[in-house]
Design a protein around this motif. Structure first.
Motif, PDB file in Angstrom:
ATOM      1  N   THR A 119      19.441 -66.616  11.014  1.00 27.11           N
ATOM      2  CA  THR A 119      18.913 -65.382  10.445  1.00 27.11           C
ATOM      3  C   THR A 119      19.857 -64.234  10.747  1.00 27.11           C
ATOM      4  N   ALA A 133      18.518 -57.473  23.454  1.00 31.20           N
ATOM      5  CA  ALA A 133      19.240 -56.862  22.342  1.00 31.20           C
ATOM      6  C   ALA A 133      20.729 -56.794  22.665  1.00 31.20           C
ATOM      7  N   PRO A 190      23.340 -56.680  20.862  1.00 30.74           N
ATOM      8  CA  PRO A 190      24.136 -55.697  20.128  1.00 30.74           C
ATOM      9  C   PRO A 190      24.117 -54.320  20.788  1.00 30.74           C
ATOM     10  N   GLY A 207      14.846 -64.853  22.457  1.00 33.47           N
ATOM     11  CA  GLY A 207      13.850 -64.620  21.426  1.00 33.47           C
ATOM     12  C   GLY A 207      14.478 -64.290  20.097  1.00 33.47           C
ATOM     13  N   LEU A 254      12.304 -67.624  17.790  1.00 33.04           N
ATOM     14  CA  LEU A 254      11.004 -67.043  18.098  1.00 33.04           C
ATOM     15  C   LEU A 254      10.572 -66.000  17.086  1.00 33.04           C
ATOM     16  N   ALA A 255      11.391 -65.804  16.039  1.00 30.49           N
ATOM     17  CA  ALA A 255      11.067 -64.736  15.103  1.00 30.49           C
ATOM     18  C   ALA A 255       9.958 -65.164  14.165  1.00 30.49           C
ATOM     19  N   LYS A 256       8.760 -65.163  14.657  1.00 26.99           N
ATOM     20  CA  LYS A 256       7.632 -65.453  13.778  1.00 26.99           C
ATOM     21  C   LYS A 256       6.421 -64.676  14.232  1.00 26.99           C
ATOM     22  N   GLY A 257       5.485 -64.541  13.339  1.00 30.91           N
ATOM     23  CA  GLY A 257       4.383 -63.644  13.632  1.00 30.91           C
ATOM     24  C   GLY A 257       3.092 -64.355  13.968  1.00 30.91           C
ATOM     25  N   ILE A 278       4.849 -56.366  14.489  1.00 29.15           N
ATOM     26  CA  ILE A 278       3.774 -56.692  15.422  1.00 29.15           C
ATOM     27  C   ILE A 278       3.781 -55.686  16.556  1.00 29.15           C
ATOM     28  N   VAL A 327      14.814 -57.816  17.691  1.00 34.25           N
ATOM     29  CA  VAL A 327      14.295 -58.542  18.849  1.00 34.25           C
ATOM     30  C   VAL A 327      12.922 -59.112  18.482  1.00 34.25           C
ATOM     31  N   ASN A 328      12.614 -60.275  19.001  1.00 37.94           N
ATOM     32  CA  ASN A 328      11.282 -60.847  18.770  1.00 37.94           C
ATOM     33  C   ASN A 328      10.221 -59.839  19.188  1.00 37.94           C
ATOM     34  N   ASP A 363       4.307 -60.093   8.780  1.00 40.87           N
ATOM     35  CA  ASP A 363       4.070 -59.474  10.068  1.00 40.87           C
ATOM     36  C   ASP A 363       4.914 -60.167  11.133  1.00 40.87           C
TER      37      ASP A 363
END
Lengths: 426, 439
Positions: A13, A397, A399, A416, A420-423, B165, B217-218, B432
């Motif tokens: 991503t 982060a 960057p 993450g 882990l990028a999910k809601g 979120i 970031v997550n 989301d």
């Protein structure tokens, strides 16, 4: 089109991921690159640096003489700087003395005084490592276990009860108490896992609520006869039998106990589970892409329950180490904030067992040093919490750290990230 | 560009979000029916037959401060509890036999919760003769405790509807509570304190926005870390500044109740709704504003579009990232107000970890309320009621004494059951928590 398999990495991503890996390079170039591009270790060190600088600013603001000097800052600015410097250096000096070594003790103190800071550091790191492993393991299966606090409490309740209510022979009593603690934590974690698997209730919400339920359950038990210590006036449990306590490792004067061996063994065990076993492969597959794992014939629900049971068991061990080692009676604050610190430890350790051990030791040192800092210089120990959260924030982060230090953009090394990028729907 | 000039659709990149209204499955119908039946039976057996016969349940509806009052409602406790249980059993029977539709089920659920609570109160009053529950006071307390939850939930909804979120509501509240108390003391003005609290909340929101949107970031991780950060920072500054110099830094006044003219004179509803402080009135306005804004304005449509399908929104010219920044930072203002309510809205002084998990309950209210302002309002009121009930029950001697710790668990258990039993999967805005990367 090929059938999706669980081993396929998730699609990148982050556009930075697409940078092709250069061919093999010499050690020298690699070390140089590590600094220029900022690999995981360099980013961690820089994040630590920035967090310590921000912490220093806070110390200066909180320091009374510095604040007074600020009133005449424009007529005589040097006063402000010198007073701030002395406040910051004495606070961080006390922190280092409390965490690693007191040079004063080296010349005149006994062996106990010399090794006491290190003993405290490692002692604090035991529950941090175990809670960090708990959170990190769940991470790898795509679940966010915020419930380590509740699981630690349940582990401590179970282990403590077996420890003071039963009377068994020496080694057996300890083993039974440890098993009880593991079961206690596993039940509490398992509840969140079952709810996630059966009803889709998000584990972030359920584990937070289970934390509060555990806190009040403990508060109730601390007022029940048979659990509470006579004469039933204080909210403290009976004392665990000596048969069930973890042995001290460095003599009876230093508090370090065998819990660290358990923590290291747990780290090795988690490492083996994740990287060498079929179960671990399934867990990682479910974490990377639940749909693909389901297509490949794995039961996502079963794995959710399993990983939460295991995560709960690890947090339960942290509770065991507290009640059977550090403090042989249960009080209302038995979890000691280790549950939430476990999250930051796991994030700093990037969800890997080795990293978690190192992160646990670092935060253990900060905790041990923070106590010394507060008693020596009066700087509130909450500073340690600020530093911890800032480290993790900066690490999350890369960057940002790169832009602060003008490092070149390179292969992402964040926590993450894509995995882990999910809601809530995930 | 002509209609026929279509881009080839890549089956890998286009995510298909199927919205198919599935009829309630037979298994689920029976399951819900059984749960209702158990609740009904419990009311009849435990609260009805389990209570002492011949006692009256008295619900006080009057307030000492009000000019006009309603008389107390006196009901025969045992019979009322049995009747309420029977009503739930009838609903359960209908659900098992014919089944309610989804829309009807929401009302059925509301009625069931109401019956259960009232039957429970009837039972609770049969412990000692002549017990009166100050029902108006109970509801006043509900609004009192629900206000920060409602505000926190509104903040969460604004954030999450735009696709970010917000687990950091707790941290934003803490920042707002701390800054509110500090600024109100230093400036010796409550208005300044309130505004400062809101600004502090929005600064935390800006941190969330920058890390979530700019640095990808997550967001759940980020929220938790920001909570720890806020807890540590306010704790540190409290110990370093407020504790030793309470008079100069932590001695704000607090907003007292202001009765509204005319509206405040309505019996029962006057003292309940229109005799509160400024922040509560602001909350009423914000509930309506967020609801209307989200579903009836251009801003709302854009926000929802960005939260559901950012790529599509981008295609029609909506600036996805800017929409998200604006929403997250504005949500921070509301969460900061919730924090300010905790200090200068109620007790005045700040203390360590004063929010004590209210941000997380607000988050649960967002989810329980299915990301809708009115749903979250209902959920927040329910949690507030559970909290207020706990205080009342510790005063009233129930027939079987309930340990105070179990009563304190009530709001959290309610949340757990609500999230596990009623919400189910896939209700959140589709995007989301998914960062948007243009390209």
């Amino acid at each position: 089109m090929s059938t999706p398999t669980a081993t396929d990495p998730p699609p990148p991503t982050d556009p930075e991921d697409a940078v092709p890996q250069p061919p093999a390079r010499s050690w020298g170039t690699r070390a140089l690159d590590a600094v220029r591009y900022g690999n995981a270790v360099v980013v961690t060190v820089l994040a630590l640096l920035v967090a310590v600088v921000v912490g220093g600013l806070l110390i200066a603001v909180a320091d009374e003489p510095t604040r007074q000097a600020m009133h005449y800052f424009f007529s005589y600015p040097w006063d402000t700087f010198s007073r701030a410097w002395s406040a910051v250096s004495s606070a961080y000096g006390a922190l280092l003395k409390g965490a690693i070594l007191d040079p004063h003790a080296l010349s005149s103190g006994s062996l106990t005084e010399i090794f006491n800071p290190l003993s405290e550091t490692v002692l604090n790191s035991i529950p941090l490592i175990l809670a960090g492993l708990s959170v990190g393991l769940a991470f790898r299966a795509g679940l966010f276990n915020i419930g380590a606090q509740g699981q630690i409490i349940l582990g401590a309740i179970f282990a403590g009860y077996v420890g003071f209510a039963w009377h068994l022979p020496v080694v057996i009593h300890l083993l039974v108490a440890l098993a009880a603690g593991i079961i206690g934590g596993a039940i509490w974690g398992g509840v969140a896992g079952v709810l996630k698997a059966k009803t889709g209730a998000h584990e972030v919400i359920t584990t937070i609520m289970l934390n509060y339920v555990a806190v009040y359950l403990l508060a109730y038990l601390l007022g029940v006869k048979g659990f509470q210590r006579p004469p039933y006036q204080q909210a403290i449990s009976r004392v665990v039998d000596t048969n069930a306590t973890l042995p001290h490792l460095l003599g009876s004067d230093l508090r370090l106990h065998a819990g660290i061996i358990i923590a290291l063994a747990a780290a090795v065990g988690v490492g083996w589970l994740l990287d060498r076993s079929t179960t671990g492969f399934q867990l990682r597959a479910v974490g990377a892409n639940p749909s693909a794992a389901r297509t490949a014939g794995m039961s996502v629900e079963r794995n959710y329950i399993l990983v939460m049971v295991l995560a709960g068991a690890l947090a339960g061990l942290a509770g065991c180490s507290q009640i059977l080692g550090t403090n042989p009676a249960i009080t209302a604050d038995i979890d000691g904030g280790f549950g939430f610190d476990g999250i930051t430890v796991a994030l700093l350790g990037r969800g890997r067992p080795g990293g978690t051990v190192l992160a646990g030791l670092l935060f253990g040192a900060l905790r041990a040093g923070g106590v010394a800092m507060q008693s020596d210089t009066g700087t509130p120990i909450d500073l340690v919490v600020v530093i911890q959260s800032l480290i993790v924030l900066f690490i999350a982060a890369p960057p940002l750290i790169r832009s602060i230090f003008r490092l070149k953009a390179a292969r992402g090394a964040g926590v993450g990230g894509s995995q882990l990028a999910k809601g809530w729907n995930g | 560009m002509s209609v026929t000039d279509k881009q080839p659709v890549d089956p890998e990149s286009s995510t298909v979000h199927e919205v198919v209204e599935v009829p309630v499955s037979r298994r689920r119908r029976i399951g819900t029916g059984i749960v209702l039946a158990v609740v009904g039976l419990f009311c009849v057996l435990a609260f009805g037959l389990g209570s002492h016969a011949g006692y009256d349940a008295t619900f006080g509806l009057s307030s000492l401060a009000a000019a006009h009052n309603l008389p107390d409602v006196v009901l025969p406790a045992r019979v009322t509890a049995i009747l309420l249980g029977a009503l739930v059993l009838v609903l359960a029977g209908w659900q098992l036999g014919r089944g309610f539709s989804r829309r009807q089920l929401r009302w059925v659920l509301g009625v069931t919760i109401f019956c259960f609570v009232m039957a429970f109160l009837c039972w609770a009053m049969t412990g000692t003769k002549g017990t009166t529950i100050d029902f108006l006071g109970l509801l006043q307390n509900t609004i009192f405790t629900a206000t920060p939850l409602i505000l926190g939930a509104l903040a969460g909804i604004m954030c999450e509807r735009s696709g970010v979120i917000n687990v950091a509501i707790e941290g934003q509240m803490l920042a707002g509570a701390f800054t509110g108390a500090l600024a109100a003391t230093v400036a010796s003005s409550l208005g300044v304190g309130m505004v400062a609290g809101m600004v502090a909340g929005s600064l935390m929101g800006a941190l969330l926005a920058v890390f979530a949107i700019r640095y990808v970031v997550n967001q759940v991780v980020l929220g938790v870390v920001l909570n720890v950060f806020a807890l540590g920072l306010t704790g540190f500054l409290y110990d370093a500044l407020m504790q030793p110099h309470a008079d100069t830094f932590n001695n704000p006044n607090f907003f007292g109740p202001k009765q509204l003219p005319l509206l405040g004179d309505i019996p029962f509803f006057g003292p309940l709704l229109f005799d509160a402080n400024v922040i509560v009135y602001l909350t009423y306005i914000l509930i309506i504003a967020v609801h209307v804004g989200l579903f009836h304005t251009r801003w709302g449509l854009r926000t929802r579009a960005v939260g559901e399908h950012p790529r599509a929104a981008d295609t029609v010219g909506i600036n996805v990232l800017r929409t998200r920044y604006v929403n997250v930072i504005a949500a921070g203002l509301i969460a900061g107000l919730a924090g300010a309510y905790l200090t200068i809205g109620t007790i005045g002084a700040f203390s360590k970890n004063i929010s004590s998990g209210k941000g997380f309950i607000a988050l649960a209210a967002v989810i329980f309320g299915r990301w809708r302002p009115l749903g979250a309002l209902g959920a927040a009121l329910l949690f507030g009621f559970a909290d207020a009930l706990q205080t009342v029950l510790s005063i009233v001697g129930t027939p079987v004494s309930i340990p105070s710790s179990f009563l304190a668990m009530l709001p959290y258990l309610a949340t757990l059951f609500a999230v596990a039993g009623l919400v189910g999967r896939g209700q959140a805005p589709a995007a989301d928590g998914v960062p948007y990367v243009k390209g």
